[in-house]
Design an enzyme around this catalytic site. Structure first.
Site, PDB file in Angstrom:
ATOM      1  N   HIS A 106      42.669  50.724  39.505  1.00 24.81           N
ATOM      2  CA  HIS A 106      42.610  50.761  40.967  1.00 24.81           C
ATOM      3  C   HIS A 106      42.038  52.066  41.487  1.00 24.81           C
ATOM      4  O   HIS A 106      41.509  52.135  42.595  1.00 24.81           O
ATOM      5  CB  HIS A 106      43.973  50.428  41.564  1.00 24.81           C
TER       6      HIS A 106
ATOM      7  N   GLU B 232      44.301  34.531  38.141  1.00 20.90           N
ATOM      8  CA  GLU B 232      44.179  35.721  37.303  1.00 20.90           C
ATOM      9  C   GLU B 232      45.082  35.666  36.077  1.00 20.90           C
ATOM     10  O   GLU B 232      45.135  36.610  35.302  1.00 20.90           O
ATOM     11  CB  GLU B 232      44.393  37.012  38.123  1.00 20.90           C
TER      12      GLU B 232
ATOM     13  N   ASP C 130      42.218  41.133  36.258  1.00 23.96           N
ATOM     14  CA  ASP C 130      43.400  40.765  35.489  1.00 23.96           C
ATOM     15  C   ASP C 130      43.114  39.617  34.525  1.00 23.96           C
ATOM     16  O   ASP C 130      43.595  39.625  33.404  1.00 23.96           O
ATOM     17  CB  ASP C 130      44.552  40.376  36.428  1.00 23.96           C
TER      18      ASP C 130
ATOM     19  N   CYS D 122      37.065  37.724  43.495  1.00 22.71           N
ATOM     20  CA  CYS D 122      37.226  39.046  44.105  1.00 22.71           C
ATOM     21  C   CYS D 122      37.462  40.123  43.058  1.00 22.71           C
ATOM     22  O   CYS D 122      37.681  41.274  43.370  1.00 22.71           O
ATOM     23  CB  CYS D 122      38.351  39.031  45.136  1.00 22.71           C
TER      24      CYS D 122
END
Ligand code: PEP
Ligand code: MG
Length: 573
Positions: free
Chosen positions: A190, A432, A456, A503
């Site tokens: 992230h 995911e 993920d 995404c």
């Protein structure tokens, strides 16, 4: 010889500036017997004055950037430095035991911290962190050690660090922080994702940058190739100024596409959306010509604070995003905390495998009050734009059904209270987990859309931690196992007449775009800076590459997929 360090390309762009090394703040404090305690006491008093000055400065800058509320933690820190009990105890210890100031301050600080940590109250336990923070500052001053503090940076620098947490990254001030380089981390950590959405060039996962760079070294961060040049020659600097100019010219050229639609060469409309972490990013999203927001990671609203955001705060944030997007679709994802996104104030128990643990929807279904607060805020914001709600990390149909039921319950409550809501809100889920891929046909009957979270999905399918640079060779978006999963999900969705977006970071990867188009993806959501290059690329591609799909799905390895794309000239689009 030119010193070059390679890493993982985290965020595009080129930057040239001096290094600011963020050392970890642990220091060695030894006990010393002193002869003259009055000298030691006045050293202690001077250090308190200096610490107050520094905190005042940090408080002022935080107030300007993040508002009064976020700055208030520094008022609490100032109070600790003025506390007569704390000052009295340290002074007494210096006097009665003839010990050095840093040792005395550390012993008293430890005592205070354990007292607060033992209290069964989250708020009080949080104060322990403040006490540690402020006393560390005091001790650092006494030891003449410079404590890393991003808020005190007032020159343009490149941050060099072992790691940066997503919450620290979210606070980086773009005016001064021109880039960063870290020892650890991968492209889909992230921290890297934040860097991309803030447009700060970054290279992560270098393994040893901290050993190679010292404060004030001149660095070039090449966020195009993924490397860092330390103390470059004049010639290199000139070459990179030119490269930077070319990069900026290319970005200017792409701006012509801002207000155009994304249509493939064979006439298919594709939706190109942006991923965001905070409402402040919406302007950037619009400036990059996004057709919507495909992922709003709401967890950043819960970070850099010492308690959960209440319903009003959340409502204001969601409403702001929806209004600023002016009826363009906005997919807001419910809280996806856990994994590499921690909330210290929630005091999660330590887990062996945080990415496989109490994350996302699992946390929300266990902590329904937290979840319901968010759902209410989302529902109330729904009438201010085109809201779609999405649940993260769904592994079972029961989880999805329970989440939907809670949403329905809150909707009923609000309607009974007479609150105006949007008439219909599309509900989607992230794909995911491998379980959701295998069950996609069933899930497709119960939601309005899917969004594939490859960050993920790849780590769970390949059993390869997305944060671990030592096994990054296994993090393979082009592995046929991943392509087959994506294809299976798209087919299951289209059979039920629902749309599929992506995404995860793969959606913005120019190598992956032709493949995803061939597999039938309807919507691509990515960092704002990737949108215009993706639009240009998509206008040159055709969707009807049916053969491509068939052939790709029969290949055996990620390398085979690469070779195939190269042979078909799809790598250079
Ligand atoms: C993903 O997993 O691909 C995703 C978009 O979610 P996050 O990166 O926030 O885990
Ligand atoms: Mg995810």
């Amino acid at each position: 010889m030119l010193k070059v360090v390679e890493g993982v390309l985290a965020s595009n762009g080129i930057t040239i500036a001096r290094a600011y090394c963020l050392e970890s703040s642990s220091f060695k404090i030894s006990k010393k017997q002193i002869n003259e305690h009055s000298e030691e006491i006045s050293r202690f008093q001077d250090a308190i004055k200096q610490a107050k000055l520094e905190i005042d400065q940090i408080k002022e800058r935080t107030e300007m950037r993040l508002g009064t509320e976020k700055a208030s933690i520094f008022s609490a820190q100032l109070l600790i430095l003025e506390d007569p009990e704390f000052i009295g105890e340290v002074t007494d210890k210096i006097k009665s035991e003839n010990v050095n100031a840093e040792y005395a301050a550390n012993v008293i600080a430890d005592k205070l911290v354990s007292l607060f940590e033992a209290i069964e109250n989250d708020y009080m336990r949080e104060r322990a962190t403040d006490i540690r923070d402020v006393t560390d500052r005091l001790i650092a001053i006494l030891l003449h050690v410079e404590l890393p503090n991003l808020d005190l940076i007032t020159d343009e620098v490149i941050i060099v660090a072992e790691d940066l947490t997503p919450s620290v990254t979210a606070q980086l001030d773009k005016q001064y922080i021109k880039g960063f380089v870290t020892n650890i981390g991968g492209r889909t950590s992230h921290t890297a994702i934040m860097a991309r959405s803030m447009g700060i060039p970054a290279v992560v996962g270098t393994k040893n940058i901290m050993e190679k760079v010292k404060n004030n070294d001149l660095l070039i961060v090449d966020g195009e190739e993924g490397y860092v040049i330390i103390n470059p020659t004049e010639e290199k600097i000139k070459e990179y100024h030119e490269k930077k100019k070319q990069f900026e010219l290319k970005s200017e050229e792409l701006k012509k596409l801002i207000n155009t639609k994304t249509v493939t060469a064979d006439g298919h409309s594709i939706e190109l959306s942006a991923n965001i972490g905070t409402p402040e990013e919406v302007q950037n999203v619009l400036e990059h010509g996004a057709e919507g927001i495909g992922l709003y990671r709401t967890e950043f609203l819960y970070m850099n604070r010492d308690q959960l955001p209440n319903e009003e705060e959340q409502f204001a944030a969601y409403k702001r995003v929806l209004e600023e997007m002016k009826n363009k679709p906005v997919v807001i994802r419910t809280l996806d905390i856990g994994g590499d996104k921690e909330l210290p104030y929630l005091h999660f128990p330590k887990e062996m495998n945080p990415f496989l643990g109490m994350r996302a929807i699992r946390y929300c279904l266990e902590n329904k009050t937290v979840f319901r607060t968010q759902l209410r805020a989302l529902l109330r914001a729904s009438k201010f734009g085109n809201l779609k709600i999405m649940f993260p990390m769904i592994a079972t149909l029961e989880e999805l059904r329970e989440a939907k039921q809670l949403l329905q319950d809150e909707r009923d409550v609000l309607l009974a209270e007479g609150v105006l809501l949007a008439e219909s809100i599309k509900i989607g889920m992230m794909i995911e987990t491998p379980a959701s891929v295998a069950m996609a046909d069933h899930f497709a009957k119960e939601v309005d859309f899917f969004s594939i979270g490859t960050n993920d999905l790849i780590q769970y399918t390949m059993a390869a931690d997305r944060m671990n640079e030592n096994i990054s060779y296994l993090y393979q978006p082009f592995n046929p196992a991943i392509l087959r999963s994506i294809s299976r999900v798209i087919e299951a969705a289209h059979n039920e007449g629902i749309r599929v977006g992506m995404c995860g970071e793969m959606a913005g990867d120019n190598l992956a775009i032709p493949v995803l188009l061939a597999l039938g993806l309807d919507e691509f959501s990515m960092s704002p800076s990737s949108i215009l290059p993706a639009r240009l690329q998509l206008t040159k591609l055709s969707r009807e590459m049916t053969n491509l799909k068939k052939e790709l799905l029969h290949l055996q390895t990620a390398a085979d997929v690469h070779d195939y794309l190269k042979d078909h000239k799809l790598l250079s689009c």
